[in-house]
Design a protein around this motif. Structure first.
Motif, PDB file in Angstrom:
ATOM      1  N   GLU A 112       0.828  -1.210   0.000  1.00  0.00           N
ATOM      2  CA  GLU A 112       0.000   0.000   0.000  1.00  0.00           C
ATOM      3  C   GLU A 112       0.864   1.263   0.000  1.00  0.00           C
ATOM      4  O   GLU A 112       0.660   2.173  -0.818  1.00  0.00           O
ATOM      5  CB  GLU A 112      -0.925   0.023   1.227  1.00  0.00           C
ATOM      6  CG  GLU A 112      -1.742   1.308   1.278  1.00  0.00           C
ATOM      7  CD  GLU A 112      -2.637   1.444   2.495  1.00  0.00           C
ATOM      8  OE1 GLU A 112      -2.630   0.551   3.357  1.00  0.00           O
ATOM      9  OE2 GLU A 112      -3.349   2.461   2.563  1.00  0.00           O
ATOM     10  N   ASN A 113       1.826   1.330   0.901  1.00  0.00           N
ATOM     11  CA  ASN A 113       2.611   2.563   1.019  1.00  0.00           C
ATOM     12  C   ASN A 113       3.496   2.795  -0.197  1.00  0.00           C
ATOM     13  O   ASN A 113       3.709   3.941  -0.608  1.00  0.00           O
ATOM     14  CB  ASN A 113       3.427   2.544   2.308  1.00  0.00           C
ATOM     15  CG  ASN A 113       2.529   2.563   3.541  1.00  0.00           C
ATOM     16  OD1 ASN A 113       1.312   2.774   3.420  1.00  0.00           O
ATOM     17  ND2 ASN A 113       3.088   2.342   4.704  1.00  0.00           N
ATOM     18  N   ARG A 116       1.033   4.142  -2.781  1.00  0.00           N
ATOM     19  CA  ARG A 116       0.656   5.524  -2.470  1.00  0.00           C
ATOM     20  C   ARG A 116       1.757   6.485  -2.931  1.00  0.00           C
ATOM     21  O   ARG A 116       1.482   7.550  -3.484  1.00  0.00           O
ATOM     22  CB  ARG A 116       0.440   5.693  -0.961  1.00  0.00           C
ATOM     23  CG  ARG A 116      -0.911   5.210  -0.477  1.00  0.00           C
ATOM     24  CD  ARG A 116      -1.035   5.392   1.032  1.00  0.00           C
ATOM     25  NE  ARG A 116      -2.372   5.045   1.493  1.00  0.00           N
ATOM     26  CZ  ARG A 116      -3.204   5.898   2.117  1.00  0.00           C
ATOM     27  NH1 ARG A 116      -2.828   7.132   2.380  1.00  0.00           N
ATOM     28  NH2 ARG A 116      -4.403   5.511   2.490  1.00  0.00           N
ATOM     29  N   GLY A 120       1.286   9.025  -5.899  1.00  0.00           N
ATOM     30  CA  GLY A 120       0.991  10.319  -5.286  1.00  0.00           C
ATOM     31  C   GLY A 120      -0.457  10.372  -4.842  1.00  0.00           C
ATOM     32  O   GLY A 120      -1.117  11.396  -4.950  1.00  0.00           O
ATOM     33  N   SER A 121      -0.952   9.240  -4.336  1.00  0.00           N
ATOM     34  CA  SER A 121      -2.384   9.171  -4.027  1.00  0.00           C
ATOM     35  C   SER A 121      -2.625   8.771  -2.582  1.00  0.00           C
ATOM     36  O   SER A 121      -1.977   7.871  -2.056  1.00  0.00           O
ATOM     37  CB  SER A 121      -3.057   8.141  -4.937  1.00  0.00           C
ATOM     38  OG  SER A 121      -4.409   7.979  -4.566  1.00  0.00           O
ATOM     39  N   SER A 122      -3.564   9.457  -1.947  1.00  0.00           N
ATOM     40  CA  SER A 122      -4.025   9.039  -0.628  1.00  0.00           C
ATOM     41  C   SER A 122      -5.380   8.363  -0.724  1.00  0.00           C
ATOM     42  O   SER A 122      -5.935   7.958   0.289  1.00  0.00           O
ATOM     43  CB  SER A 122      -4.132  10.243   0.308  1.00  0.00           C
ATOM     44  OG  SER A 122      -2.856  10.642   0.692  1.00  0.00           O
ATOM     45  N   VAL A 123      -5.908   8.314  -1.933  1.00  0.00           N
ATOM     46  CA  VAL A 123      -7.197   7.650  -2.108  1.00  0.00           C
ATOM     47  C   VAL A 123      -6.885   6.192  -2.426  1.00  0.00           C
ATOM     48  O   VAL A 123      -6.863   5.770  -3.592  1.00  0.00           O
ATOM     49  CB  VAL A 123      -8.016   8.339  -3.207  1.00  0.00           C
ATOM     50  CG1 VAL A 123      -9.383   7.701  -3.342  1.00  0.00           C
ATOM     51  CG2 VAL A 123      -8.162   9.820  -2.883  1.00  0.00           C
ATOM     52  N   ALA A 148      -6.013   7.495  -8.983  1.00  0.00           N
ATOM     53  CA  ALA A 148      -4.838   8.327  -9.215  1.00  0.00           C
ATOM     54  C   ALA A 148      -5.325   9.754  -9.454  1.00  0.00           C
ATOM     55  O   ALA A 148      -6.469   9.966  -9.832  1.00  0.00           O
ATOM     56  CB  ALA A 148      -4.045   7.818 -10.407  1.00  0.00           C
TER      57      ALA A 148
ATOM     58  N   MET B   1       8.711  13.109  -4.040  1.00  0.00           N
ATOM     59  CA  MET B   1       7.688  12.826  -5.031  1.00  0.00           C
ATOM     60  C   MET B   1       7.879  13.693  -6.266  1.00  0.00           C
ATOM     61  O   MET B   1       8.087  14.872  -6.167  1.00  0.00           O
ATOM     62  CB  MET B   1       6.321  13.081  -4.428  1.00  0.00           C
ATOM     63  CG  MET B   1       6.026  12.092  -3.327  1.00  0.00           C
ATOM     64  SD  MET B   1       4.314  11.781  -3.080  1.00  0.00           S
ATOM     65  CE  MET B   1       3.664  13.418  -3.086  1.00  0.00           C
ATOM     66  N   ARG B   3       5.913  14.796  -8.517  1.00  0.00           N
ATOM     67  CA  ARG B   3       4.969  15.873  -8.735  1.00  0.00           C
ATOM     68  C   ARG B   3       5.353  17.084  -7.891  1.00  0.00           C
ATOM     69  O   ARG B   3       5.450  18.193  -8.376  1.00  0.00           O
ATOM     70  CB  ARG B   3       3.574  15.374  -8.365  1.00  0.00           C
ATOM     71  CG  ARG B   3       2.479  16.320  -8.590  1.00  0.00           C
ATOM     72  CD  ARG B   3       1.168  15.564  -8.396  1.00  0.00           C
ATOM     73  NE  ARG B   3       1.308  14.579  -7.333  1.00  0.00           N
ATOM     74  CZ  ARG B   3       1.045  14.842  -6.080  1.00  0.00           C
ATOM     75  NH1 ARG B   3       0.630  16.000  -5.710  1.00  0.00           N
ATOM     76  NH2 ARG B   3       1.200  13.908  -5.169  1.00  0.00           N
ATOM     77  N   PHE B  61     -10.702  12.616  -5.423  1.00  0.00           N
ATOM     78  CA  PHE B  61      -9.964  13.189  -4.294  1.00  0.00           C
ATOM     79  C   PHE B  61     -10.790  14.191  -3.503  1.00  0.00           C
ATOM     80  O   PHE B  61     -10.349  14.716  -2.489  1.00  0.00           O
ATOM     81  CB  PHE B  61      -8.673  13.857  -4.798  1.00  0.00           C
ATOM     82  CG  PHE B  61      -7.624  12.857  -5.124  1.00  0.00           C
ATOM     83  CD1 PHE B  61      -7.786  12.003  -6.202  1.00  0.00           C
ATOM     84  CD2 PHE B  61      -6.493  12.723  -4.345  1.00  0.00           C
ATOM     85  CE1 PHE B  61      -6.835  11.035  -6.488  1.00  0.00           C
ATOM     86  CE2 PHE B  61      -5.544  11.765  -4.625  1.00  0.00           C
ATOM     87  CZ  PHE B  61      -5.711  10.922  -5.706  1.00  0.00           C
TER      88      PHE B  61
END
Lengths: 206, 388
Positions: A112-113, A116, A120-123, A148, B1, B3, B61
């Motif tokens: 998972e990490n 993520r 670049g996603s927390s969803v 994403a 990151m 981005r 999001f």
């Protein structure tokens, strides 16, 4: 006028983050094929292709209709201290590292990490986590879903992971939640259930 | 990151342009709902922003919790005034970084990382007021005109990886403007705080906290320059000691207030807090997260904070980390035995240290507290006779 040189360098950076030449090879749908450094043996399904571009040194990626629609990735023999993926070119933080003493649920956290960070996603949500087998080894199976940032799409995934002789073996399938995941998941589960691991002969303990 | 770095690089380039003189304020201010874009450039920018807003409305999001949205909007309205806040459409975005942005068409984005970092309502009002001031004073429009004079800015924004949210973050965010604009927005935000009865000291406090977090991160990451010493990040926005000083000095000239709305704030974000801290812990950014947690606790560690800290140490797993994680899980479970996740973490960390019998007992306690957990089957197997 420092915009233009920056544009060029940024373009170069973005370009460099992508594989220079990714080629797809159709997989023969008869008989087993050696996968991911020959550490796994899988029976491909009709119409699947293998890519020469890999997400890490110890992996291999397959697709049927293109990675956006279905992706099956095999990780094999990941060693203690290694990350699951190549570090993205512009990443400012290291990816989480696999440790050979990880517990089954910690393998799920590693997956998972790592994702993520790459996305670049927390969803990103983990669903059911349950005991399973990978080849003849005890394993953990887990479901997940994520989005994403640059697409309004939810993807679903399912993966099975095991530690054998201190090394990580993981098979991951991911596809859009709409249509594609449900279309292929039964076949994929069949493929995973017949997958064989061929870990190298155990090395003497250090 | 990738981005984040790309955005910072672009932000530095964009913020580097000379400050334009303010346009004479003979027209209606953008904070009035009657305001319309004035010329072709501004109309084009609005069209782009309207399209971006449509995408954001459909984004996965978006935090679409109506109560939380209403709360954040109410803080903005109290800060800038009910007559003005109607010009802003606020969107809460599930992204763990500290950021907020307001586009010239009135779309305001608030990253969930800001909600996690603000310790009270006044600190949140500071950042919302700051962004609103940039909007009202048309700073992003001015910057855009500067860029437009040099190159095609929209081509530029097309380079920003990460999609429309990252692009808006670049268009008008807390990290974007030149120092003169930042100072003006800082002073306006302070005026908003003061006239709306909030503690004016909150203005320096949230930036100070964020500066501390960046310093902790930079210290841990040898590849980053020390903040304030030529690093691109800090040269692009003046989050310097001087900024804290001018904000503190100006706050002392305002009427003091003890209302920072800390209780209201905690209650409003309580439901989301576990998810926000989970997003932060999962960033794999130990130093910044540890600093953040200490800043939130300020010596009073709640069960939630202790649990988050334990997770952080267990995830890092360096020598000594598991023992510390074990201590924090135990303290968390003692402070609130109903927090099921603490029992799970404690069980895992005991198993990792070879104390299997007690570890399995703690995992069973987790299952007692969370019978519906998604990982029930796996944890039950681990709590049974399963070895590693």
């Amino acid at each position: 006028m420092r915009l233009v040189p920056l544009a060029i360098s940024l373009l170069a950076l973005v370009g460099a983050a992508m594989p220079l030449k990714a080629e797809w090879k159709a997989l023969a749908s008869k008989g087993d094929v050696a996968v991911a450094g020959k550490l796994m043996l899988a029976t491909p399904l009709a119409g699947w292709n293998s890519s020469t571009a890999q997400p890490s040194e110890r992996s291999e990626r397959w697709t049927r209709d293109g990675l956006a629609l279905n992706e099956l990735t095999f990780f094999a023999g990941v060693r203690d201290g290694e990350a699951l993926y190549f570090k993205p070119f512009l990443a400012d933080k290291d990816l989480p590292k696999f440790r050979s003493d990880m517990l089954p649920t910690e393998l799920v956290e590693l997956f998972e990490n790592s994702n993520r960070a790459i996305l670049g996603s927390s969803v990103f949500t983990i669903g059911k986590v349950e005991p399973s087998m990978l080849g003849k080894y005890d394993a953990v199976r887990f479901a997940y879903s994520y989005a994403a940032q640059d697409e309004g799409l939810t993807r679903r995934g399912e993966a099975v992971a095991a530690i054998v002789e201190g090394r990580l073996y993981l098979v991951n399938f991911v596809a859009p939640a709409i249509h594609y995941f449900d279309r292929d998941i039964a076949e994929i589960r069949q493929l995973i259930s017949t997958l064989q691991l061929r870990p190298p002969k155990a090395l003497p303990a250090r | 990151m990738k981005r984040a770095v790309a955005i910072l690089a672009l932000a530095a380039a964009l913020a580097g342009g000379p400050a334009r003189a303010m346009q004479p304020a003979t027209h209606i201010l953008p904070s009035s709902t009657a305001y319309q874009p004035q010329d072709a450039i501004e109309k084009g920018l609005w069209l782009e922003m309207d399209e971006a807003e449509r995408q954001i409305r459909g984004s996965k999001f978006l935090i679409d919790d109506p109560e939380l949205n209403a709360y954040v909007k109410s803080v903005l309205c109290r800060a800038v005034g009910a007559d003005k806040c109607g010009a802003a459409r606020v969107y809460l975005i599930r992204t763990p970084q500290f950021n907020a942005a307001m586009a010239p068409n009135g779309m305001m984005l608030v990253w969930s990382g800001l909600l996690l970092r603000a310790r009270n309502e006044a600190e949140l009002a500071t950042v919302l007021g700051h962004e609103f001031a940039h909007f009202e004073q048309q700073h992003s429009l001015q910057s855009f005109r500067d860029i437009k004079a040099k190159s095609d800015a929209m081509t530029w924004l097309g380079f920003v990886p990460g999609g429309v949210i990252a692009q808006i973050g670049l268009m008008g965010s807390v990290f974007r403007f030149n120092r003169e604009m930042e100072k003006r927005a800082d002073m306006s935000a302070l005026d908003y705080l003061s006239t709306s009865g909030y503690d004016p000291m909150a203005a320096s406090q949230i930036w100070e906290q964020f500066r501390g977090e960046m310093e902790a991160q930079a210290k841990a990451d040898k590849t980053l320059a020390q903040p304030g010493e030529g690093s691109e990040f800090f040269s692009s926005h003046p989050n310097t000691k001087a900024r804290m000083e001018y904000l503190r000095a100006a706050a002392r000239r305002k009427a003091p207030s003890i209302d920072n709305g800390a209780e209201r704030y905690r209650a409003a974000i309580a439901r989301w807090w576990p998810r926000l801290i989970e997003d932060q812990v999962k960033l794999n950014d130990f130093a910044a997260t540890e600093y953040l947690l200490a800043g939130m606790a300020r010596g009073r560690w709640s069960a939630d904070l202790l649990y988050a800290r334990a997770e952080l140490y267990r995830a890092r797993g360096k020598a000594g980390d598991l023992a510390l994680a074990e201590r924090f899980y135990r303290q968390s479970a003692a402070a609130d035995p109903r927090l099921a996740e603490s029992w799970k973490g404690l069980g895992l960390v005991l198993l990792r240290q070879g104390r299997d019998a007690e570890g399995r007992r703690m995992l069973r306690r987790y299952l007692d507290h969370a019978p519906e957990a998604g990982d029930r089957a796996m944890i039950a197997a681990m709590a049974g006779d399963m070895a590693r």
